[in-house]
Structure formats: C-alpha cells, structure tokens
Design a protein around this motif. Sequence first.
Motif, PDB file in Angstrom:
ATOM      1  N   HIS A  50      -4.521   7.977  -9.718  1.00  8.20           N
ATOM      2  CA  HIS A  50      -5.568   8.238  -8.716  1.00  8.20           C
ATOM      3  C   HIS A  50      -5.584   9.654  -8.144  1.00  8.20           C
ATOM      4  O   HIS A  50      -6.076   9.853  -7.031  1.00  8.20           O
ATOM      5  N   TYR A 102     -12.596  -3.119   3.996  1.00 12.28           N
ATOM      6  CA  TYR A 102     -11.404  -3.836   3.513  1.00 12.28           C
ATOM      7  C   TYR A 102     -10.222  -3.647   4.459  1.00 12.28           C
ATOM      8  O   TYR A 102      -9.458  -4.574   4.714  1.00 12.28           O
ATOM      9  N   GLY A 119       0.851  -1.184   0.000  1.00 13.15           N
ATOM     10  CA  GLY A 119       0.000   0.000   0.000  1.00 13.15           C
ATOM     11  C   GLY A 119       0.886   1.233   0.000  1.00 13.15           C
ATOM     12  O   GLY A 119       2.085   1.159   0.322  1.00 13.15           O
TER      13      GLY A 119
HETATM   14  C1  LIG Z   1      -8.717  -0.652   0.753  1.00 14.34           C
HETATM   15  C2  LIG Z   1      -8.083  -0.182  -0.540  1.00 14.34           C
HETATM   16  C3  LIG Z   1      -6.951   0.610  -0.502  1.00 14.34           C
HETATM   17  C4  LIG Z   1      -6.314   1.034  -1.689  1.00 14.34           C
HETATM   18  N1  LIG Z   1      -5.148   1.721  -1.615  1.00 14.34           N
HETATM   19  C5  LIG Z   1      -4.417   1.966  -2.747  1.00 14.34           C
HETATM   20  C6  LIG Z   1      -3.093   2.483  -2.663  1.00 14.34           C
HETATM   21  O1  LIG Z   1      -2.538   2.729  -1.587  1.00 14.34           O
HETATM   22  N2  LIG Z   1      -2.430   2.707  -3.837  1.00 14.34           N
HETATM   23  C7  LIG Z   1      -2.967   2.415  -5.061  1.00 14.34           C
HETATM   24  O2  LIG Z   1      -2.308   2.608  -6.084  1.00 14.34           O
HETATM   25  N3  LIG Z   1      -4.220   1.905  -5.162  1.00 14.34           N
HETATM   26  C8  LIG Z   1      -4.946   1.650  -4.044  1.00 14.34           C
HETATM   27  N4  LIG Z   1      -6.172   1.037  -4.131  1.00 14.34           N
HETATM   28  C9  LIG Z   1      -6.695   0.703  -5.482  1.00 14.34           C
HETATM   29  C10 LIG Z   1      -6.302  -0.744  -5.876  1.00 14.34           C
HETATM   30  O3  LIG Z   1      -4.904  -0.891  -6.097  1.00 14.34           O
HETATM   31  C11 LIG Z   1      -7.020  -1.156  -7.177  1.00 14.34           C
HETATM   32  O4  LIG Z   1      -6.596  -0.260  -8.197  1.00 14.34           O
HETATM   33  C12 LIG Z   1      -8.543  -1.144  -7.031  1.00 14.34           C
HETATM   34  O5  LIG Z   1      -8.941  -1.800  -5.825  1.00 14.34           O
HETATM   35  C13 LIG Z   1      -9.227  -1.853  -8.211  1.00 14.34           C
HETATM   36  O6  LIG Z   1      -8.797  -3.201  -8.310  1.00 14.34           O
HETATM   37  P1  LIG Z   1      -9.763  -4.433  -7.839  1.00 14.34           P
HETATM   38  O7  LIG Z   1     -11.036  -4.307  -8.644  1.00 14.34           O
HETATM   39  O8  LIG Z   1      -8.998  -5.680  -8.172  1.00 14.34           O
HETATM   40  O9  LIG Z   1     -10.006  -4.263  -6.368  1.00 14.34           O
HETATM   41  C14 LIG Z   1      -6.851   0.656  -2.964  1.00 14.34           C
HETATM   42  C15 LIG Z   1      -8.005  -0.141  -2.997  1.00 14.34           C
HETATM   43  C16 LIG Z   1      -8.619  -0.572  -1.816  1.00 14.34           C
HETATM   44  C17 LIG Z   1      -9.841  -1.458  -1.882  1.00 14.34           C
END
Ligand SMILES: Cc1cc2nc3c(=O)[nH]c(=O)nc-3n(C[C@H](O)[C@H](O)[C@H](O)COP(=O)(O)O)c2cc1C
Length: 411
Positions: free
Chosen positions: A174, A371, A60
């Motif tokens: 993001h 989460y 993260g």
């Molecule tokens: C709890 C949580 C925390 C996240 N924190 C980050 C982060 O620190 N850095 C990042 O690039 N994306 C972060 N994301 C986005 C995820 O890397 C990913 O792009 C997003 O969940 C979509 O993928 P998925 O559909 O497989 O969950 C986070 C997502 C979640 C659910």
Amino acid sequence: MKNSTLGNPLKLSDKVTIKNRFHKSAMSETLGTKQNNPTPLLVTLYEAWAKGGAGLLVTGNVMIDRKALGEPGNVVIEDERDLDMLKKWAQAGTQNETQLWLQLNHPGKQSPKSVSKTPVAPSAIPLSGHVSNIFNKPRALTVEEIKDLIKRFGNAARIAKKAGFTGVQIHGAHGYLVSQFLSPHHNQRNDEWGGSLNNRMRFLLETYHEIRRQVGEEFPIGLKLNSADFQRGGFTEEESMQVLKKMSEVGIDLIEISGGNYENPVMMESSSNNRTKTREAYFLEYAEKARKIISVPLVVTGGFRSEEGMTNAIKSNAVDMVGIGKPFVLMPDLPNRIFAGTYQTMEIKPIRTDVKWLDARVGSMLDLGWYEQQLVRIGKGKNPKPNYCPWLSLIQNMANHGLEVFKKRRA
Ligand SMILES: Cc1cc2nc3c(=O)[nH]c(=O)nc-3n(C[C@H](O)[C@H](O)[C@H](O)COP(=O)(O)O)c2cc1C
C-alpha cells in the motif's frame, strides 16, 4: 454446524496451527489516544472479533515511530510504557484459540500534512496525482536513520511478543515505507539501499532479520506485500514474485497479497481491474502464479464477499486463507455465521453522499471515516450499523477533525 473447507486448520509450523482459514486483515482502527497509546476500545473490539470465530486477526497498523504517523489516533510502540494495555488487548484478541498478529508499519511519505511537516522516505520524491496536496514533500532518510528504523521494527515486535500477541506482520504493501523502498519510482537512492532490486529489497530483508533476531525462531512473522503498485515505473509483478521468493527462502511464515498505494488505491476498489471476471477476490491470479514458485502459505485480501467465493478460493488451492476486511466490520462474527450455515453473501457499496463534487473531494475519506466509526461502535460494545447515513458520518467526521476531513485520506 456446517462442514466447511473454511474450517480446516492450517499448520504453519510444529508450534503454530491456525484453527481455520479466516484471516481478518488489518484495518487501521485509529482508536489510540491523542498521545498514541492503546485504549480499552481496542480490547472490546478484539474481543468481539475473537469471539466471532476468525482463525487469525491482524491488527490495524501500529507505528514504530512517534514522529511518523499514518493518521491521528494510530497506536505507537517505541518502548514498554503501554505494556499493561497491550497485554489486555492481546488477551482479548487471543481468546477462543485465536491467533492475534500485530501489524507493524512506518508510513514513510504517506504521512499527511496534518501530522508530518517533513515526512521521510527513501528519496525526496513527492507523491503525485490527486493526493499530492495532502502530503508534504519528503526528505531522504540518512543511512543512520534507516538503521534506526530497522531496529525500531524489531523492538516493537519484541514488545508485541512480550505483551502476548502471537505473531507480527510487516506492512510491506500500500505504498508505505517498506513498499517505497521496493519501488524503483519512489526509491532512487544510489547507495546500497536503492538501485537494483536486491538493494531495494534490503530494507525489508534487514527488517525481517532484525525482527527475527528479537523474537526468536518460533514466533510467526508475516508479510503483507503488493502484487504490484499498478503505476508506471513502479514495483512490478515480476519484481514482487522475486521478493516473495527471497522472503520465503529466509523464513517468512505467511504472505498476504494486496496491491496499490495512495496514488492508485486499487486495494479499496471493488470495480478494480484486478478483480477477476470469474472470481470475486482481486489478486487470485497472482496467487496462483506465486504458488508455483514458493511453498509459504498464502492469503489474498480484497473483494471476498460470498461464502462460495471464499470456499472456492481455498478448494481450488489458490490460497491457504481468505483475507477479509470490510465484511468483518459489518459482521464481526462472519466465520461463526458461515459455520452455522446462516450466511451466503453481503453487498458492500462505496460510501457516498451522491453529491458529485463532494464525493469527488471526500470520496475515499467517507469510506474510511464511515468504517472507523463502525469500529468505534463495536469498541463501545454496540453492534455495527450497516445503514448508517453517509451524511451523518461526514458531519461526525467534521466534528472530530474539522476541515481536515477534506484533506485526510488513507488507503
Ligand atoms: C478502514 C480501513 C482501514 C484499513 N487499514 C489498513 C491497515 O492499517 N493496514 C493494511 O494493511 N490495510 C488496511 N486496510 C486495507 C484492508 O486490509 C484490505 O486490504 C482492504 O479493505 C480490501 O479488503 P476488503 O475488500 O475485504 O475490505 C484498511 C481498510 C479499511 C476499510
């Protein structure tokens, strides 16, 4: 053991091969102490993921400046004070021949009121829309401050390498600082750091060069980049492609594609228009176009749920790795299950109370809180709890953060 395309190794360089195509994408754990030091919970969590079979784990986001947090509980690396705990974290996450890359970030203006009185950004332009009340108006960075931040990215990468992490990833997606610099909406500077795309790209490029200078030629550096911001006047797909081209020319090792920001969090929405009708992942069409202009290995993150969808993405040669977030929380050993032939798919629904006004107020916060609580469970050596009640999660969140729950949101 099932013979799967997902099990093919991926060679990044003569020195670095990733053992398979599973990329655990960054998910902010918020498992740091109040003073933002890493904790043993991270060690246990990454041990579970490393044993679970992924080829590459991206941590993260870890912040490079104590004054600029994305949320309470972020880990910060500014100096070597936490080297011992970072070593334990790295050791846990690299067992089982797993690559462990530390994601480096600065939130820029996306630093909530609860942690930043006056956040910094390329220009003094506030966030708009439904999140505008969560963040204070930023002030523009001075040139001196910009140069200091670039050095900080390099220094944090150097410390990550020293601790035993096997790579780093620059968070350029993001809507955080790197992404704010890239955006013509958020970056309206009229010095060499703003204006033309070449100028808007300068912060990312200089950050990359500084990291490379501090970690050497052989240490992998990845980039997470938006395919677009999906905002009027924002960073477009055409511009994103030009950034990819430039970053591939200078030597970036792996590019992860995502999209959106706090104002328009498309990366978190399973109903997103970016999800193609025929395939489950959101940004595959972009990846196919990118393939034609760069040869750097590509990852797409967002929406992968089924073994079939993941396998097809690799077989079709659209991407080199599948980027997966939420499924890795509910099933830390997802790759092992796929290789054992015991996994087909999982359904991931938004976490909601089903009380309309409440969900409208705390919707995405519920998801993230839920989460994060699962990550705490895994960090304590317990199994995730997929049926954990959203109401209990909300109460737990309020117990931890009080009424901040109704303010604090991230994506
Ligand atoms: C709890 C949580 C925390 C996240 N924190 C980050 C982060 O620190 N850095 C990042 O690039 N994306 C972060 N994301 C986005 C995820 O890397 C990913 O792009 C997003 O969940 C979509 O993928 P998925 O559909 O497989 O969950 C986070 C997502 C979640 C659910």
